[in-house]
Design a protein around this motif. Sequence first.
Motif, PDB file in Angstrom:
ATOM      1  N   MET A   1       0.650  -1.204   0.145  1.00  0.00           N
ATOM      2  CA  MET A   1      -0.101  -0.018   0.075  1.00  0.00           C
ATOM      3  C   MET A   1       0.755   1.197   0.220  1.00  0.00           C
ATOM      4  O   MET A   1       1.995   1.173   0.622  1.00  0.00           O
ATOM      5  N   SER A   2       0.479   2.170  -0.559  1.00  0.00           N
ATOM      6  CA  SER A   2       1.327   3.650  -0.783  1.00  0.00           C
ATOM      7  C   SER A   2       0.768   4.703  -0.209  1.00  0.00           C
ATOM      8  O   SER A   2      -0.483   4.610   0.445  1.00  0.00           O
ATOM      9  N   THR A   3       1.040   5.789  -0.498  1.00  0.00           N
ATOM     10  CA  THR A   3       0.793   7.252  -0.163  1.00  0.00           C
ATOM     11  C   THR A   3       0.109   7.797  -1.173  1.00  0.00           C
ATOM     12  O   THR A   3       0.483   7.636  -2.366  1.00  0.00           O
ATOM     13  N   LEU A   4      -0.986   8.365  -1.213  1.00  0.00           N
ATOM     14  CA  LEU A   4      -2.188   9.109  -2.168  1.00  0.00           C
ATOM     15  C   LEU A   4      -1.846  10.673  -2.049  1.00  0.00           C
ATOM     16  O   LEU A   4      -1.619  11.144  -0.931  1.00  0.00           O
ATOM     17  N   LYS A 111      -7.409   1.151   0.467  1.00  0.00           N
ATOM     18  CA  LYS A 111      -6.776   1.483  -0.739  1.00  0.00           C
ATOM     19  C   LYS A 111      -5.134   2.047  -0.641  1.00  0.00           C
ATOM     20  O   LYS A 111      -4.473   1.852  -1.474  1.00  0.00           O
ATOM     21  N   VAL A 112      -5.145   2.988   0.189  1.00  0.00           N
ATOM     22  CA  VAL A 112      -3.827   3.585   0.472  1.00  0.00           C
ATOM     23  C   VAL A 112      -3.426   3.480   2.010  1.00  0.00           C
ATOM     24  O   VAL A 112      -4.584   3.559   2.537  1.00  0.00           O
ATOM     25  N   LYS A 113      -2.408   3.512   2.300  1.00  0.00           N
ATOM     26  CA  LYS A 113      -2.127   3.609   3.914  1.00  0.00           C
ATOM     27  C   LYS A 113      -2.458   5.084   4.370  1.00  0.00           C
ATOM     28  O   LYS A 113      -2.914   5.186   5.527  1.00  0.00           O
ATOM     29  N   ASN A 114      -1.842   6.089   3.649  1.00  0.00           N
ATOM     30  CA  ASN A 114      -2.198   7.632   3.995  1.00  0.00           C
ATOM     31  C   ASN A 114      -2.198   8.467   2.992  1.00  0.00           C
ATOM     32  O   ASN A 114      -1.952   7.878   1.712  1.00  0.00           O
ATOM     33  N   ALA A 115      -2.505   9.506   3.216  1.00  0.00           N
ATOM     34  CA  ALA A 115      -2.880  10.527   1.981  1.00  0.00           C
ATOM     35  C   ALA A 115      -2.283  12.029   2.665  1.00  0.00           C
ATOM     36  O   ALA A 115      -2.183  12.391   3.746  1.00  0.00           O
ATOM     37  N   PHE A 116      -1.762  12.845   1.456  1.00  0.00           N
ATOM     38  CA  PHE A 116      -1.403  14.033   1.631  1.00  0.00           C
ATOM     39  C   PHE A 116      -2.120  14.918   0.619  1.00  0.00           C
ATOM     40  O   PHE A 116      -2.269  14.618  -0.504  1.00  0.00           O
ATOM     41  N   CYS A 117      -2.787  16.047   1.168  1.00  0.00           N
ATOM     42  CA  CYS A 117      -3.907  16.900   0.228  1.00  0.00           C
ATOM     43  C   CYS A 117      -3.042  17.998   0.104  1.00  0.00           C
ATOM     44  O   CYS A 117      -2.957  19.025   0.886  1.00  0.00           O
ATOM     45  N   ALA A 118      -2.583  18.460  -1.234  1.00  0.00           N
ATOM     46  CA  ALA A 118      -1.895  19.387  -1.677  1.00  0.00           C
ATOM     47  C   ALA A 118      -2.777  20.756  -1.978  1.00  0.00           C
ATOM     48  O   ALA A 118      -3.074  20.967  -3.315  1.00  0.00           O
ATOM     49  N   ILE A 119      -3.652  21.003  -0.910  1.00  0.00           N
ATOM     50  CA  ILE A 119      -4.855  21.954  -1.634  1.00  0.00           C
ATOM     51  C   ILE A 119      -4.570  23.492  -0.884  1.00  0.00           C
ATOM     52  O   ILE A 119      -3.985  23.724  -0.067  1.00  0.00           O
ATOM     53  N   MET A 304       7.983  12.148   2.094  1.00  0.00           N
ATOM     54  CA  MET A 304       8.931  10.951   2.039  1.00  0.00           C
ATOM     55  C   MET A 304       8.753  10.150   3.252  1.00  0.00           C
ATOM     56  O   MET A 304       8.512   8.854   3.339  1.00  0.00           O
ATOM     57  N   THR A 305       8.233  10.627   4.366  1.00  0.00           N
ATOM     58  CA  THR A 305       7.981   9.900   5.453  1.00  0.00           C
ATOM     59  C   THR A 305       6.661   9.212   5.461  1.00  0.00           C
ATOM     60  O   THR A 305       6.766   7.953   5.955  1.00  0.00           O
ATOM     61  N   LEU A 306       5.782   9.876   4.992  1.00  0.00           N
ATOM     62  CA  LEU A 306       4.416   9.220   4.823  1.00  0.00           C
ATOM     63  C   LEU A 306       4.736   7.939   4.048  1.00  0.00           C
ATOM     64  O   LEU A 306       4.031   6.749   4.176  1.00  0.00           O
ATOM     65  N   MET A 307       5.477   7.923   2.965  1.00  0.00           N
ATOM     66  CA  MET A 307       5.740   6.900   1.826  1.00  0.00           C
ATOM     67  C   MET A 307       6.516   5.575   2.617  1.00  0.00           C
ATOM     68  O   MET A 307       6.676   4.675   1.845  1.00  0.00           O
ATOM     69  N   LYS A 308       7.082   5.959   3.722  1.00  0.00           N
ATOM     70  CA  LYS A 308       7.543   4.514   4.276  1.00  0.00           C
ATOM     71  C   LYS A 308       6.858   3.718   5.203  1.00  0.00           C
ATOM     72  O   LYS A 308       6.976   2.907   5.831  1.00  0.00           O
TER      73      LYS A 308
END
Length: 309
Positions: A1-4, A111-119, A304-308
Amino acid sequence: MSTLLIHHPSFLEHVTPIGHPERPDRIRAIDRILEHERFQALEREQAPVGTIEQAALAHPEAFVQEIKDAVPETGLTRIDADTVISPGSWKAAMRGVGGVCQAVDEVMAGKVKNAFCAIRPPGHHAEKDRAMGFCLFNNVAVAARWAKKQHGVERVAIMDFDVHHGNGTQDIFWSDTSVMYTSTHQMPLYPGTGAVNETGAGNTIVNAPLRAGDGGAEFREAMEVAILPRIEDFRPDLVIISAGFDAHHRDPLGQINLVEADYAWVTAKLMDIADRSANGRVVSVLEGGYDLEGLAKSVAAHVMTLMKA
């Protein structure tokens, strides 16, 4: 699973006056750094258009409509000395609302482990029925309420490390003991709230103010002594981050001296707590950060940390 990564070109269409710190170039700086090959593994989705009903999870519907009606056909309209709306602001704000709800949906579905919203515009100063401090709608509050309504989440923890206190998030959740709001911020500084004795009606608000000149050591101590144990004890089903990067030492709007490694550290700490009680579920939402280089490098360290995970 990845980062969204949630993003959309509409966030560039919320226009502010020349010289205003909360400007479209913030999103361009983030977009540029996240194009680097280090971030190839990110899942990327465009933010959908949110609904008035979603925004109304955190605000009275009449207030949401008021913001919509205030959007000018041309030029700029000032809501207050700091907060401006342009013809593209409604679209940007509603993509922000839709984007955070989409992030919650995908994280809750596994579907993903975590997410970052660049809003943008940011959200944490928006109170129940007041837009202020560059903010129109409170995105993290919408996300928390959406998680509860749509996914049956019982407890949500929000951690806000913006240099400014999230008075709006505190206002919205003051009496809601199912949501814990925690914040590190410079004090005194805009908007003047966030004292240690502001604990909410049910003791689920945790403020750990920092002083001008404080840096990573003081920030990490505040997190380890005042905030992280409280979030851990709360056992959240979802962790939401109000990710403001204006406590960075380069930022013109604050006098806290964090570096990229501090953002990576706090991100990892929050992920650890999420791993223990929330199946790793973290949704991070952009707030402040006004020096473009400091913002870009800090977002890179955070993502980068979220993606780990």
